[in-house]
Write a protein that holds these residues in place. Structure first.
Motif, short mmCIF file in Angstrom:
data_model
loop_
_atom_site.label_atom_id
_atom_site.label_comp_id
_atom_site.label_asym_id
_atom_site.label_seq_id
_atom_site.Cartn_x
_atom_site.Cartn_y
_atom_site.Cartn_z
N ARG A 92 13.14 -0.15 -18.16
CA ARG A 92 12.83 -1.22 -18.92
C ARG A 92 11.91 -0.79 -20.19
O ARG A 92 12.14 -1.27 -21.39
CB ARG A 92 11.87 -2.07 -18.15
N ILE A 93 10.88 0.02 -20.02
CA ILE A 93 9.84 0.48 -20.96
C ILE A 93 10.13 1.81 -21.57
O ILE A 93 9.49 2.26 -22.57
CB ILE A 93 8.44 0.36 -20.58
N GLY A 94 10.79 2.79 -21.00
CA GLY A 94 11.25 3.94 -21.59
C GLY A 94 10.87 5.15 -20.35
O GLY A 94 10.09 5.01 -19.70
N ARG A 95 11.59 6.34 -20.60
CA ARG A 95 11.29 7.41 -19.82
C ARG A 95 9.98 7.84 -19.80
O ARG A 95 9.29 8.20 -18.96
CB ARG A 95 12.24 8.66 -19.62
N VAL A 96 9.52 8.01 -21.24
CA VAL A 96 8.32 8.99 -21.61
C VAL A 96 6.99 7.88 -21.25
O VAL A 96 6.10 8.62 -20.69
CB VAL A 96 8.43 9.46 -22.98
N ARG A 97 7.26 6.72 -21.54
CA ARG A 97 6.09 5.98 -21.12
C ARG A 97 5.84 5.87 -19.80
O ARG A 97 4.71 5.67 -19.39
CB ARG A 97 6.40 4.48 -21.87
N THR A 98 6.86 5.81 -18.92
CA THR A 98 6.67 5.68 -17.47
C THR A 98 6.14 6.95 -17.08
O THR A 98 5.14 7.06 -15.80
CB THR A 98 8.22 5.31 -17.07
N LEU A 99 6.67 8.19 -17.45
CA LEU A 99 5.96 9.22 -17.19
C LEU A 99 4.53 9.31 -17.55
O LEU A 99 3.72 10.04 -16.69
CB LEU A 99 6.50 10.51 -17.85
N GLN A 100 4.02 9.17 -18.75
CA GLN A 100 2.77 8.88 -19.21
C GLN A 100 1.79 8.07 -17.91
O GLN A 100 0.81 8.51 -17.57
CB GLN A 100 2.45 8.34 -20.39
N LEU A 101 2.11 6.94 -17.72
CA LEU A 101 1.65 5.99 -16.68
C LEU A 101 1.23 6.65 -15.44
O LEU A 101 0.30 6.32 -14.72
CB LEU A 101 2.40 4.70 -16.79
N THR A 102 2.55 7.13 -15.07
CA THR A 102 2.70 7.68 -13.51
C THR A 102 1.67 8.81 -13.34
O THR A 102 0.78 8.94 -12.38
CB THR A 102 3.78 8.06 -12.98
N VAL A 103 1.50 9.59 -14.47
CA VAL A 103 0.61 10.70 -14.36
C VAL A 103 -0.74 10.51 -14.52
O VAL A 103 -1.77 10.77 -13.77
CB VAL A 103 0.89 11.78 -15.69
N LEU A 104 -1.16 9.42 -15.25
CA LEU A 104 -2.45 8.77 -15.51
C LEU A 104 -2.99 8.19 -14.04
O LEU A 104 -3.98 8.23 -13.63
CB LEU A 104 -2.57 7.86 -16.48
N TRP A 105 -1.88 7.67 -13.41
CA TRP A 105 -2.34 6.76 -12.05
C TRP A 105 -2.63 7.73 -11.05
O TRP A 105 -3.39 7.60 -10.33
CB TRP A 105 -0.99 5.99 -11.65
N PHE A 106 -1.72 8.74 -11.02
CA PHE A 106 -1.95 9.68 -9.75
C PHE A 106 -3.18 10.68 -10.08
O PHE A 106 -4.06 11.16 -9.27
CB PHE A 106 -1.14 10.71 -9.35
N ALA A 107 -3.67 10.96 -11.45
CA ALA A 107 -4.83 11.87 -11.83
C ALA A 107 -6.13 11.00 -11.55
O ALA A 107 -6.93 11.32 -10.89
CB ALA A 107 -4.77 12.06 -13.15
N PHE A 108 -5.95 9.82 -11.91
CA PHE A 108 -7.25 8.91 -11.51
C PHE A 108 -7.55 8.55 -10.12
O PHE A 108 -8.88 8.72 -9.90
CB PHE A 108 -7.02 7.58 -12.39
N PHE A 109 -6.51 8.33 -9.34
CA PHE A 109 -6.94 8.23 -7.97
C PHE A 109 -7.14 9.40 -7.19
O PHE A 109 -7.93 9.40 -6.33
CB PHE A 109 -5.83 7.22 -7.22
N THR A 110 -6.50 10.34 -7.72
CA THR A 110 -6.99 11.79 -7.30
C THR A 110 -8.73 11.91 -7.44
O THR A 110 -9.14 12.45 -6.25
CB THR A 110 -6.31 12.93 -7.51
N PHE A 111 -8.74 11.82 -8.60
CA PHE A 111 -10.38 12.01 -9.00
C PHE A 111 -11.41 11.05 -8.20
O PHE A 111 -12.30 11.55 -7.59
CB PHE A 111 -10.44 11.67 -10.32
N LEU A 112 -10.76 9.70 -8.07
CA LEU A 112 -11.48 8.81 -7.04
C LEU A 112 -11.59 9.13 -5.58
O LEU A 112 -12.79 9.00 -4.94
CB LEU A 112 -11.01 7.35 -7.20
N CYS A 113 -10.78 9.98 -5.17
CA CYS A 113 -10.92 10.73 -3.79
C CYS A 113 -12.18 11.32 -3.47
O CYS A 113 -12.60 11.36 -2.60
CB CYS A 113 -9.62 11.43 -3.47
N GLY A 114 -12.55 12.10 -4.84
CA GLY A 114 -13.72 12.91 -4.59
C GLY A 114 -14.90 12.26 -4.36
O GLY A 114 -15.92 12.91 -3.84
N PHE A 115 -15.17 10.73 -4.53
CA PHE A 115 -16.16 10.10 -4.38
C PHE A 115 -16.21 9.07 -3.28
O PHE A 115 -17.04 8.40 -2.97
CB PHE A 115 -16.35 9.26 -5.54
#
Length: 428
Positions: A92-115
């Motif tokens: 729907r929105i493109g391969r690259v944009r989806t890649l960006q969103l998924t990387v941001l998602w797992f990075a943010f919630f991994t970071f959140l695990c530390g707290f």
């Protein structure tokens, strides 16, 4: 007599090398290759962090092995859902944009695990992280699969997926460093907090990587009133392919989870092998995994997709038999870590290229996302079923039985599917 204008010197043809395929791709293709490979590495880094800190959390918070297992299972189930959704989004929105969103998602919630302050908070954060790590696999596999030419697609996609083993190795190094300079109660948090680093990588992707030309052509031809629909993968003309590809991924992932979830427990508790807790054994498995990815990447273009799956399925089952049926010493077990990683991980090297070639561009993300991740969801049940079965029979029997069934399913599914090596992709 005048001298000739040219000398008739025989031309020599350079022998083709293993990396000619890389030298022959253009700048945009190289950027895409490295963005996907680094993305897989960062995905592997963040995903593997939990397995390293579980012993510390058990000691500090008093959680049970069952609670620790629930975190793993919930992460896998979430990743299966995330992978399917990411496939739909990539159409729907493109391969690259989806890649960006998924990387941001797992990075943010991994970071959140530390707290996280307790088990419940960690369970929620880790489960949410799973949506991103499952989605990144789908987005990256579709992106690199569409960019590389047909004759080199297997090598390129497999080399990209080898980044997972590099990320796993990086986590092992970070774990060793942090736990050597910080007290355990701070070190595990620091490890998760470093999981935010992949977010920086998104800036690189946003600036330098574009959607594949074939995807842009397909979108240009698409009627605005008739966007791609994810349920098209269940249409009469494609349904049989969707089912068979899903069976293939279920077998490969089921065998992998059967091996990685219970084999260490069997070897440690029933065989009494201490080598499993050493960094040397882990290093052998990680190195074996990386080499397996790379060798399989080349073999999938040389032998074909189907023969390569069958080869690695037979190899994976053979190594399970060696582990569970033969009496082995610590020294032998150390060296067996290499073929374990080699076959169990290498079987996935050709998966991305194969699934890319099975589906048309219009629904490629949806098809690839569904098939791989329904396999992941079903395979996530295998560790539980082996655990239940082991209450009635020896654990070695449970592991062997599920591995035999899983890799048998891989062989049958591979034989039933079409060979796609060299298949040209088009915008239709």
């Amino acid at each position: 007599m005048s001298a000739p204008d040219t000398l008739d010197i025989p031309k020599t043809t350079a022998r083709p090398g293993p990396f000619d395929w890389y030298r022959n791709i253009n700048k945009q293709e190289r950027r895409t290759f490295w963005s996907c490979k680094i993305g897989y590495g960062l995905d592997g880094m963040d995903t593997q962090m939990l397995s390293f800190v579980v012993p510390t959390l058990i000691a500090m918070w008093g959680i049970t092995t069952g609670q620790a297992g629930l975190i793993h299972t919930s992460t896998l189930i979430a990743s299966a859902i995330g992978g399917w959704v990411a496939g739909i989004l990539s159409d729907r929105i493109g391969r690259v944009r989806t890649l960006q969103l998924t990387v941001l998602w797992f990075a943010f919630f991994t970071f959140l695990c530390g707290f996280a302050q307790n088990y419940e908070q960690l369970l929620i954060a880790r489960t949410l992280m799973g949506f991103g790590f499952g989605g990144e696999w789908t987005a990256g596999a579709v992106l690199i699969g569409e960019v590389i030419r047909a004759k080199d697609r297997g090598k390129a996609v497999g080399m990209v997926q080898s980044g997972w083993a590099l990320g796993w190795g990086l986590t092992a190094i970070l774990y060793a460093l942090l736990f050597s300079v910080l007290p355990p109660e701070d070190a595990w948090r620091a490890l998760f907090i470093l999981g935010i680093v992949p977010a920086i990588f998104v800036i690189f992707v946003r600036r330098l990587v574009k959607d594949p030309e074939i995807y842009r052509e397909a979108k240009a031809k698409q009627e605005p009133s008739n966007p791609a629909k994810f349920y098209e993968i269940f249409a009469p003309g494609i349904l049989f392919t969707t089912i068979r590809a899903s069976i293939l991924t279920t077998g490969a992932l089921g065998g992998y989870y059967a091996i990685t979830s219970w084999l260490p427990t069997f070897l440690k508790n029933e065989r009494g092998l201490s080598v499993l807790g050493t960094g040397g054994y882990l290093a052998m498995v990680i190195v074996g995994s990386y080499v397996g990815y790379v060798i399989s990447a080349y073999l999938t273009d040389i032998l074909g997709r189907k023969k390569n799956f069958i080869l690695f399925a037979v190899g994976s089952f053979t190594i399970v038999l060696l582990y569970t049926q033969l009496p082995v010493s610590n020294g032998v077990m150390l060296w067996l870590g290499f073929p374990l990683g080699f076959f169990a991980s290498g079987i996935f090297s050709g998966m991305g290229a194969f699934l890319t070639e099975l589906f048309p561009t219009r629904i490629r993300g949806s098809g690839q996302g569904f098939c791989y991740n329904i396999g992941r969801a079903l395979a996530a049940l295998f560790p539980l079923l082996i655990g239940l079965l082991s209450q009635k029979v020896p654990l070695s029997v449970g592991i062997g039985a599920f591995a035999a069934v899983s890799y048998g399913v891989v062989i049958l599914a591979a034989l039933s599917l079409p060979e796609t090596r060299g298949r040209q992709l088009d915008a239709q």
